[in-house]
Scaffold this motif. Structure first.
Motif, PDB file in Angstrom:
ATOM      1  N   GLN A 220       0.824  -1.209   0.000  1.00 16.17           N
ATOM      2  CA  GLN A 220       0.000   0.000   0.000  1.00 16.17           C
ATOM      3  C   GLN A 220       0.860   1.262   0.000  1.00 16.17           C
ATOM      4  OE1 GLN A 220      -3.372  -0.128  -0.201  1.00 16.17           O
ATOM      5  NE2 GLN A 220      -3.224  -2.363  -0.253  1.00 16.17           N
ATOM      6  N   ALA A 221       1.890   1.272   0.837  1.00  9.72           N
ATOM      7  CA  ALA A 221       2.685   2.488   1.029  1.00  9.72           C
ATOM      8  C   ALA A 221       3.533   2.835  -0.183  1.00  9.72           C
ATOM      9  CB  ALA A 221       3.577   2.336   2.262  1.00  9.72           C
ATOM     10  N   THR A 222       4.021   1.818  -0.883  1.00 11.71           N
ATOM     11  CA  THR A 222       4.888   2.066  -2.037  1.00 11.71           C
ATOM     12  C   THR A 222       4.114   2.130  -3.339  1.00 11.71           C
ATOM     13  OG1 THR A 222       5.323  -0.300  -2.409  1.00 11.71           O
ATOM     14  CG2 THR A 222       6.788   0.880  -0.884  1.00 11.71           C
ATOM     15  N   GLY A 223       2.867   1.635  -3.327  1.00 11.15           N
ATOM     16  CA  GLY A 223       2.092   1.606  -4.560  1.00 11.15           C
ATOM     17  C   GLY A 223       2.589   0.577  -5.550  1.00 11.15           C
ATOM     18  N   GLN A 224       3.411  -0.356  -5.076  1.00 12.54           N
ATOM     19  CA  GLN A 224       3.971  -1.380  -5.952  1.00 12.54           C
ATOM     20  C   GLN A 224       3.596  -2.767  -5.435  1.00 12.54           C
ATOM     21  OE1 GLN A 224       8.170  -0.796  -6.093  1.00 12.54           O
ATOM     22  NE2 GLN A 224       8.045   1.203  -7.076  1.00 12.54           N
ATOM     23  N   PRO A 225       3.182  -3.667  -6.314  1.00 10.07           N
ATOM     24  CA  PRO A 225       2.883  -5.028  -5.859  1.00 10.07           C
ATOM     25  C   PRO A 225       4.158  -5.732  -5.418  1.00 10.07           C
ATOM     26  CG  PRO A 225       2.831  -4.908  -8.260  1.00 10.07           C
ATOM     27  CD  PRO A 225       2.985  -3.500  -7.766  1.00 10.07           C
ATOM     28  N   LEU A 226       4.100  -6.390  -4.277  1.00  5.46           N
ATOM     29  CA  LEU A 226       5.241  -7.122  -3.753  1.00  5.46           C
ATOM     30  C   LEU A 226       4.919  -8.603  -3.745  1.00  5.46           C
ATOM     31  CD1 LEU A 226       6.085  -4.840  -0.697  1.00  5.46           C
ATOM     32  CD2 LEU A 226       7.131  -4.795  -2.964  1.00  5.46           C
TER      33      LEU A 226
END
Length: 242
Positions: A220-226
């Motif tokens: 959520q915080a980075t806006g990138q799927p992990l």
């Protein structure tokens, strides 16, 4: 890439959530913590219910601090209400406060969906009644607990006091399959130091409440799927890769 800001709500005596989440968030997000009020004289079940009721005020305790994600680092309180209510209440709080919010259990549920598994072994440091609620919670979420491994601190039920050595010994004694999916439930039980030993020489997927919470918050915080991957756990649990 700028660092995100993750808010974390922690039960007052929880010794593991902050150090483990700080390690897991690493350099990608700053962590800001607010602790639930101390409620002396109440039973565990009553305190857990109070944590659920206190959530709006706890979120307000961050004032005007801008957050990119917010996590409730407590699983037991959500086992009281069931998965659908858990998801609904998290969604409502996200809308009300304008920040993505998840409980540790919702983050774990989404982690199960992410790794594509439905069957898992539950490692539980809880009292028997709460372990039973945890089993029911995951069954209602469409998952199957194939085995429960209770863990104790010096022979008694005390999640905050279970040492990594005790955790490793009791899980090893349970003789789990080499390819099992294992959930270590409870944000207050120290789990990261144990994952290296328990994940070496096998193909297990080891998930913990704190690992799943950090994975969700960073997404959520980075806006990138992990991705929760299968790399060896001695290199920092199941690493989170972008």
């Amino acid at each position: 890439m700028s660092r995100g800001r993750v808010g974390v709500l922690v039960p007052p005596a929880n010794p593991a959530a902050e150090p483990e989440l700080a390690r897991l968030l690493g350099s990608r997000a700053d962590m800001h913590v607010s602790r639930f009020p101390v409620r002396p004289g109440y039973s565990l079940a009553e305190r857990l219910e109070m944590y659920n009721a206190a959530l709006p005020d706890m979120i307000r305790s961050f004032g005007g601090l801008r957050l990119d994600a917010l996590v409730m680092a407590c699983s037991g309180s959500r086992y009281l209400i069931g998965p659908e209510q858990d998801r609904y209440r998290c969604e409502e709080l996200s809308k009300e406060f304008g920040v993505p919010f998840a409980s540790a259990t919702l983050a774990t549920w989404e982690a199960f969906e992410h790794v594509g598994t439905h069957d898992f072994i539950l490692v539980s440091p809880y009292q028997p009644w709460l372990t039973e609620l945890a089993e029911r919670f995951w069954a209602e979420a469409g998952l199957s607990v194939t085995k429960v491994v209770p863990v104790f601190a010096k022979g008694r039920t005390s999640p905050y006091d279970v040492t990594p050595a005790e955790l490793v010994r009791q899980v090893e004694e349970a003789d789990l399959p080499h390819d099992a999916v294992v959930l270590f439930s409870g944000t207050g039980m120290a789990t990261l130091p144990a994952l290296g030993s328990l994940g070496t020489g096998n193909d297990r997927i080891l998930l913990t409440s704190n690992l799943c919470s950090a994975w969700w918050a960073l997404s959520q915080a980075t806006g990138q799927p992990l991705t929760l991957s299968r790399v060896p756990h001695r290199r920092a649990a199941q690493r989170q890769h972008s």
